[in-house]
Write a protein that holds these residues in place. Structure first.
Motif, mmCIF file in Angstrom:
data_model
loop_
_atom_site.group_PDB
_atom_site.id
_atom_site.type_symbol
_atom_site.label_atom_id
_atom_site.label_comp_id
_atom_site.label_asym_id
_atom_site.label_seq_id
_atom_site.Cartn_x
_atom_site.Cartn_y
_atom_site.Cartn_z
ATOM 1 N N ASP A 93 36.262 10.512 49.692
ATOM 2 C CA ASP A 93 35.532 9.892 48.593
ATOM 3 C C ASP A 93 35.881 10.634 47.317
ATOM 4 N N LYS A 94 35.106 10.443 46.281
ATOM 5 C CA LYS A 94 35.460 11.057 45.008
ATOM 6 C C LYS A 94 35.336 12.575 45.047
ATOM 7 N N MET A 95 34.161 13.082 45.408
ATOM 8 C CA MET A 95 33.946 14.527 45.401
ATOM 9 C C MET A 95 33.216 15.038 46.630
ATOM 10 N N GLY A 96 33.021 14.215 47.629
ATOM 11 C CA GLY A 96 32.355 14.648 48.844
ATOM 12 C C GLY A 96 30.911 14.198 48.968
ATOM 13 N N GLN A 97 30.408 13.456 47.990
ATOM 14 C CA GLN A 97 28.994 13.076 47.990
ATOM 15 C C GLN A 97 28.659 12.019 49.037
ATOM 16 N N HIS A 98 29.582 11.164 49.427
ATOM 17 C CA HIS A 98 29.314 10.124 50.423
ATOM 18 C C HIS A 98 30.042 10.348 51.746
ATOM 19 N N ALA A 99 30.943 11.304 51.783
ATOM 20 C CA ALA A 99 31.774 11.492 52.974
ATOM 21 C C ALA A 99 30.950 11.828 54.212
#
Length: 132
Positions: A93-99
């Protein structure tokens, strides 16, 4: 502050429990892999990257051969990944917030899942190749 000094044992137990909760919750979405490990797995055809960013962000740059399924639609569209069931799915994901949450959804569906540590911002920060 007086409570903390008087009840240091309770505060210590609370801290340990909070750390344990964070550890357990982070593992539910799969292990975090470095960009070196991701590159090795993808190049040896042992893994597939699933990018859970929105299509607009995905089009600005993504890992080669990554499959784009936005996080909001992952629960409904996970069947698109069935042909990759024997491989590890690496959630980016973008920065790990939804991974982590996306990894948990996929793990619950029976997939083997890991996460790209730092997300696409880390990947691009390391000047690794992206496709537009």
């Amino acid at each position: 502050m007086a409570f903390i000094t008087e009840q240091w044992l309770l505060v210590s137990i609370l801290g340990v429990l909070a750390a344990a909760l964070i550890f357990v919750e982070s593992r539910k979405g799969g292990a975090a892999l470095s960009h070196h490990e991701v590159t090795r797995l993808v190049n040896s055809d042992q893994a597939v990257v699933v990018d859970v960013r929105e299509a607009k962000e995905f089009s600005t740059g993504h890992i080669v051969d990554a499959i784009n399924i936005p996080f909001a639609k992952l629960a409904d569209r996970h069947t698109e990944l069935n042909k990759h069931r024997e491989k590890t799915l690496i959630v980016a994901d973008k920065m790990g917030q939804h991974a982590g949450a996306a990894g948990k959804i996929l793990k619950d569906k029976g997939f083997t899942v890991s996460r790209l540590q730092g997300g696409m911002s880390e990947w691009q920060g390391q000047n690794l190749p992206v496709v537009k």
